[in-house]
Structures are given as C-alpha cells and as structure tokens.
Write an enzyme that holds these catalytic residues in place. Structure first.
Site, short mmCIF file in Angstrom:
data_model
loop_
_atom_site.label_atom_id
_atom_site.label_comp_id
_atom_site.label_asym_id
_atom_site.label_seq_id
_atom_site.Cartn_x
_atom_site.Cartn_y
_atom_site.Cartn_z
N TYR A 113 -4.01 142.29 11.95
CA TYR A 113 -3.54 141.77 13.24
C TYR A 113 -2.05 142.07 13.43
O TYR A 113 -1.63 142.54 14.49
CB TYR A 113 -3.79 140.26 13.33
N HIS A 167 0.13 144.86 16.16
CA HIS A 167 1.22 144.46 17.05
C HIS A 167 2.54 145.13 16.69
O HIS A 167 3.58 144.76 17.22
CB HIS A 167 1.36 142.93 17.05
N TYR A 218 8.08 137.12 26.33
CA TYR A 218 6.79 136.91 25.68
C TYR A 218 6.96 137.08 24.17
O TYR A 218 7.45 138.11 23.72
CB TYR A 218 5.79 137.92 26.22
N TRP A 237 -7.54 146.54 25.43
CA TRP A 237 -6.75 145.88 24.39
C TRP A 237 -7.43 144.59 23.94
O TRP A 237 -7.61 144.36 22.74
CB TRP A 237 -5.33 145.59 24.89
#
Length: 128
Positions: free
Chosen positions: A23, A27, A46, A81
């Site tokens: 994960y 990113h 964000y 995505w």
C-alpha cells in the site's frame, strides 16, 4: 458558529496488515494523472497517515465536498485507481474514495480563536 473557510474532511479506513508495505509503495508516488484528478476535483492539503495495525487516517480541504465527490465518482482515472486500491482495505464495500465515512470535527484552533476574536500567532511570546 458559521464556517467561512474551506470544509475540512477527515476519514478513517483500515488497510489489511499483510498489504501495508505494498500500500505504501503504491503511494510512492501516486499516478500523476490521479494527482491531477484529485486537484481538479477541488481537494487540497490532502494527506494520508498510516498508524499501527493498518489504521489509515485521511485529511483534505475543499470548498464543496459533494462536488469533489461527484467529480471523482465520474472520473475514469479515479475509477481505475480505486479499483486497484480496493483490495487493500478491510471491511469496506464499494470504492474506497466513495465508501469512507468522514469523522466528525470536534475542535479547530483557528475557528475557536476567530470566534473568541483572536488571531493565531506564530511569533514567540516575550513572556517568561
């Protein structure tokens, strides 16, 4: 109290512990076209924060969260995505960007200072 600034949105998700490393890799970095879609949706500032056991906290600001959600829901890039990201999450039905439940904001420093008639200061105090 009426807010005059952006909407602040915070949410929590759970990443499967056995998929944490992957994960994080996914990113680092996020697809450039997905970054562009997030910005085009009107989300800014964000961030995602990963805690023990796969606890994931997300935060962003926007002027219109419903419009940002709708934009991303209709985006083919975001759909691709989110389809790839869905397998990382525990106990989540649907697209992660659409299924995450926002957390309730109970405190904001700037809002309370403004309500009290004070302005935030970043300068050091001369008081001992």
């Amino acid at each position: 109290m009426t807010s005059t600034g952006p909407t602040r949105v915070c949410f929590e998700l759970r990443v499967a512990p056995d998929l944490l490393d992957e994960y994080v890799e996914r990113h680092t970095p996020v697809w450039p076209e997905m970054l562009a879609e997030i910005a085009a949706a009107g989300r800014r500032n964000y961030s995602l924060f990963l805690g023990d056991g796969g606890r994931l906290i997300g935060y962003y600001e926007t002027d219109d969260d419903a419009a940002a959600q709708a934009y991303l829901a209709a985006s083919p890039v975001a759909a691709r995505w989110e389809a790839e990201m869905a397998r990382f999450f525990v106990g989540l039905e649907g697209r992660p960007d659409q299924a995450a439940t926002p957390l309730a904001e109970v405190f904001n420093l700037e809002a309370q200072l403004a309500s009290a008639g004070e302005t935030p200061s970043t300068e050091e105090s001369d008081a001992p």
